[in-house]
Write an enzyme that holds these catalytic residues in place. Structure first.
Site, PDB file in Angstrom:
ATOM      1  N   GLN A  15     -62.026  44.430 -30.213  1.00  0.00           N
ATOM      2  CA  GLN A  15     -61.649  43.600 -31.363  1.00  0.00           C
ATOM      3  C   GLN A  15     -62.866  42.789 -31.804  1.00  0.00           C
ATOM      4  OE1 GLN A  15     -58.416  41.280 -29.613  1.00  0.00           O
ATOM      5  NE2 GLN A  15     -59.777  39.550 -29.222  1.00  0.00           N
ATOM      6  N   ILE A  17     -66.147  41.173 -33.372  1.00  0.00           N
ATOM      7  CA  ILE A  17     -67.483  41.637 -33.767  1.00  0.00           C
ATOM      8  C   ILE A  17     -67.830  42.969 -33.105  1.00  0.00           C
ATOM      9  CG2 ILE A  17     -69.946  41.053 -33.721  1.00  0.00           C
ATOM     10  CD1 ILE A  17     -68.999  38.041 -33.594  1.00  0.00           C
ATOM     11  N   ASP A  36     -64.099  48.186 -23.517  1.00  0.00           N
ATOM     12  CA  ASP A  36     -63.485  46.850 -23.527  1.00  0.00           C
ATOM     13  C   ASP A  36     -62.689  46.680 -22.237  1.00  0.00           C
ATOM     14  OD1 ASP A  36     -62.793  44.674 -25.996  1.00  0.00           O
ATOM     15  OD2 ASP A  36     -61.382  44.645 -24.314  1.00  0.00           O
ATOM     16  N   ASP A  54     -64.641  46.526 -17.562  1.00  0.00           N
ATOM     17  CA  ASP A  54     -64.773  45.088 -17.312  1.00  0.00           C
ATOM     18  C   ASP A  54     -66.227  44.820 -16.950  1.00  0.00           C
ATOM     19  OD1 ASP A  54     -64.847  42.528 -16.313  1.00  0.00           O
ATOM     20  OD2 ASP A  54     -63.186  42.788 -14.909  1.00  0.00           O
ATOM     21  N   TYR A 147     -70.293  26.893 -22.820  1.00  0.00           N
ATOM     22  CA  TYR A 147     -70.580  27.966 -23.786  1.00  0.00           C
ATOM     23  C   TYR A 147     -72.020  27.861 -24.292  1.00  0.00           C
ATOM     24  CZ  TYR A 147     -69.840  31.123 -27.762  1.00  0.00           C
ATOM     25  OH  TYR A 147     -69.914  32.155 -28.654  1.00  0.00           O
ATOM     26  N   SER A 184     -59.933  36.043 -31.120  1.00  0.00           N
ATOM     27  CA  SER A 184     -60.060  34.945 -30.145  1.00  0.00           C
ATOM     28  C   SER A 184     -60.230  33.606 -30.838  1.00  0.00           C
ATOM     29  CB  SER A 184     -61.193  35.188 -29.159  1.00  0.00           C
ATOM     30  OG  SER A 184     -62.437  35.038 -29.784  1.00  0.00           O
TER      31      SER A 184
HETATM   32  P1  NAD Z   1     -63.059  38.259 -29.383  1.00  0.00           P
HETATM   33  O1  NAD Z   1     -63.416  37.056 -28.549  1.00  0.00           O
HETATM   34  O2  NAD Z   1     -61.933  38.133 -30.332  1.00  0.00           O
HETATM   35  O3  NAD Z   1     -62.807  39.492 -28.457  1.00  0.00           O
HETATM   36  C1  NAD Z   1     -63.483  39.568 -27.245  1.00  0.00           C
HETATM   37  C2  NAD Z   1     -63.264  40.928 -26.641  1.00  0.00           C
HETATM   38  O4  NAD Z   1     -63.904  40.876 -25.372  1.00  0.00           O
HETATM   39  C3  NAD Z   1     -61.809  41.271 -26.399  1.00  0.00           C
HETATM   40  O5  NAD Z   1     -61.548  42.558 -26.923  1.00  0.00           O
HETATM   41  C4  NAD Z   1     -61.668  41.229 -24.885  1.00  0.00           C
HETATM   42  O6  NAD Z   1     -60.739  42.150 -24.392  1.00  0.00           O
HETATM   43  C5  NAD Z   1     -63.080  41.565 -24.455  1.00  0.00           C
HETATM   44  N1  NAD Z   1     -63.400  41.098 -23.118  1.00  0.00           N
HETATM   45  C6  NAD Z   1     -63.070  39.913 -22.555  1.00  0.00           C
HETATM   46  N2  NAD Z   1     -63.492  39.870 -21.284  1.00  0.00           N
HETATM   47  C7  NAD Z   1     -64.130  41.051 -21.055  1.00  0.00           C
HETATM   48  C8  NAD Z   1     -64.774  41.609 -19.929  1.00  0.00           C
HETATM   49  N3  NAD Z   1     -64.836  40.955 -18.766  1.00  0.00           N
HETATM   50  N4  NAD Z   1     -65.315  42.845 -20.053  1.00  0.00           N
HETATM   51  C9  NAD Z   1     -65.256  43.516 -21.211  1.00  0.00           C
HETATM   52  N5  NAD Z   1     -64.647  43.053 -22.310  1.00  0.00           N
HETATM   53  C10 NAD Z   1     -64.094  41.818 -22.226  1.00  0.00           C
HETATM   54  O7  NAD Z   1     -64.376  38.746 -30.149  1.00  0.00           O
HETATM   55  P2  NAD Z   1     -65.456  37.898 -30.916  1.00  0.00           P
HETATM   56  O8  NAD Z   1     -64.927  36.561 -31.330  1.00  0.00           O
HETATM   57  O9  NAD Z   1     -66.026  38.836 -31.914  1.00  0.00           O
HETATM   58  O10 NAD Z   1     -66.548  37.576 -29.801  1.00  0.00           O
HETATM   59  C11 NAD Z   1     -67.433  38.578 -29.348  1.00  0.00           C
HETATM   60  C12 NAD Z   1     -68.731  37.921 -28.925  1.00  0.00           C
HETATM   61  O11 NAD Z   1     -69.273  37.199 -30.023  1.00  0.00           O
HETATM   62  C13 NAD Z   1     -68.604  36.929 -27.771  1.00  0.00           C
HETATM   63  O12 NAD Z   1     -69.726  37.061 -26.916  1.00  0.00           O
HETATM   64  C14 NAD Z   1     -68.641  35.586 -28.478  1.00  0.00           C
HETATM   65  O13 NAD Z   1     -69.109  34.545 -27.645  1.00  0.00           O
HETATM   66  C15 NAD Z   1     -69.594  35.885 -29.606  1.00  0.00           C
HETATM   67  N6  NAD Z   1     -69.496  34.968 -30.740  1.00  0.00           N
HETATM   68  C16 NAD Z   1     -68.315  34.828 -31.400  1.00  0.00           C
HETATM   69  C17 NAD Z   1     -68.248  33.927 -32.454  1.00  0.00           C
HETATM   70  C18 NAD Z   1     -66.965  33.704 -33.206  1.00  0.00           C
HETATM   71  O14 NAD Z   1     -66.866  32.692 -33.948  1.00  0.00           O
HETATM   72  N7  NAD Z   1     -65.967  34.568 -33.098  1.00  0.00           N
HETATM   73  C19 NAD Z   1     -69.382  33.200 -32.835  1.00  0.00           C
HETATM   74  C20 NAD Z   1     -70.562  33.387 -32.146  1.00  0.00           C
HETATM   75  C21 NAD Z   1     -70.617  34.287 -31.097  1.00  0.00           C
END
Ligand code: NAD
Length: 245
Positions: A15, A17, A36, A54, A147, A184
């Protein structure tokens, strides 16, 4: 097709990014391995090879590295947002954030790097992309102690890898998004007493007056994985709707 002939592994591609990036890389001709923690989330990624993975499981890291072989691209996207100031932080929460956001990234990169070096010897370049954030060494945010520390570590890790392997064709870059509208983030918004106000506050962080879409981060992933960025390494790319202007 900017990624034709390239093989790219993406973590946390179920899901947000990661998923948007898997779709964008496949659309540009890459062979994509989308993984994932949650296998169900990988449904619907047509034409993309998927399996549950994982990233915090060291045994699974070794198996995955063996399975993917010589990668052209590795996008370490998995990460977790922990809330709270340092006064709220337990050692356990701190360790969890570092384990998922940093140690797992280091382990998977270490496991895939020999294959990527071998691939770069054939093609000239292979690309590592690490998911950081503007909440890192780029900028401090309230309630993001663990974080922000982990994402700053991601930038440092990325630069160190870039420095060590630049003469062997390996490029490593970090991506630093602002607030992106992903599942998330919605979960975190829903956890507030007043989700409407919480969403407005997340939006207000961006001078552009909106959240990013995951599909707006994916083109940067494509660029950094492609040969269009062949002269780029060791950089952290901010893509934040103006937060850091
Ligand atoms: P999300 O947080 O909605 O989804 C995260 C995904 O990671 C999920 O599909 C989950 O199943 C998977 N996941 C969780 N634990 C895991 C593990 N141990 N092994 C493998 N997969 C695992 O996605 P997002 O918000 O796009 O975030 C993705 C990345 O982008 C993260 O590193 C986050 O810190 C970073 N990020 C997000 C934002 C934001 O605002 N959403 C901003 C900056 C950075």
């Amino acid at each position: 097709m900017r990624l034709a002939g390239k093989t790219i592994l993406i973590t946390a591609a179920g899901q947000g990014i990661g998923r948007a990036s898997a779709i964008a890389c496949a659309a540009e001709g890459a062979r994509v391995f989308a993984t994932d923690l949650n296998a169900d989330l990988l449904d619907g990624l047509d034409g993309i090879e998927t399996w549950p993975f994982d990233v915090t499981d060291a045994g699974a890291v070794a198996q995955t590295a063996e399975r993917v072989g010589r990668l052209d691209g590795l996008f370490n996207c998995a990460g977790f947002v922990a809330n709270g100031t340092i006064l709220d932080l337990t050692d356990r929460d701190w360790a969890f954030s570092f384990d998922l956001n940093v140690t797992a990234m280091m382990r998977l990169t270490r496991a895939c790097l020999p294959g990527m070096i071998a691939r770069a010897a054939e093609t000239g370049t292979a690309s590592i992309l690490n998911m950081a954030s503007v909440a890192s060494s780029v900028k401090g945010f309230p309630n993001r102690t663990a974080y922000g520390a982990t994402k700053a570590a991601v930038i440092g890790l990325t630069k160190a890898i870039a420095a060590d392997f630049i003469t062997r064709g390996i490029r490593a870059n970090a991506i630093c998004p602002g607030t992106v509208d992903t599942p998330s983030l919605q979960d975190r918004i829903n956890a507030y007493d007043d989700p409407v106000a919480a969403r407005a506050n997340f939006i207000a962080r961006q001078p552009m007056g909106r959240l990013a879409l995951a599909q707006e981060i994916a083109p940067l992933v494509v660029f950094l994985a492609s040969d269009e960025s062949a002269f780029v390494s060791g950089q952290s790319y901010v893509i934040d709707g103006g937060i850091t202007i």
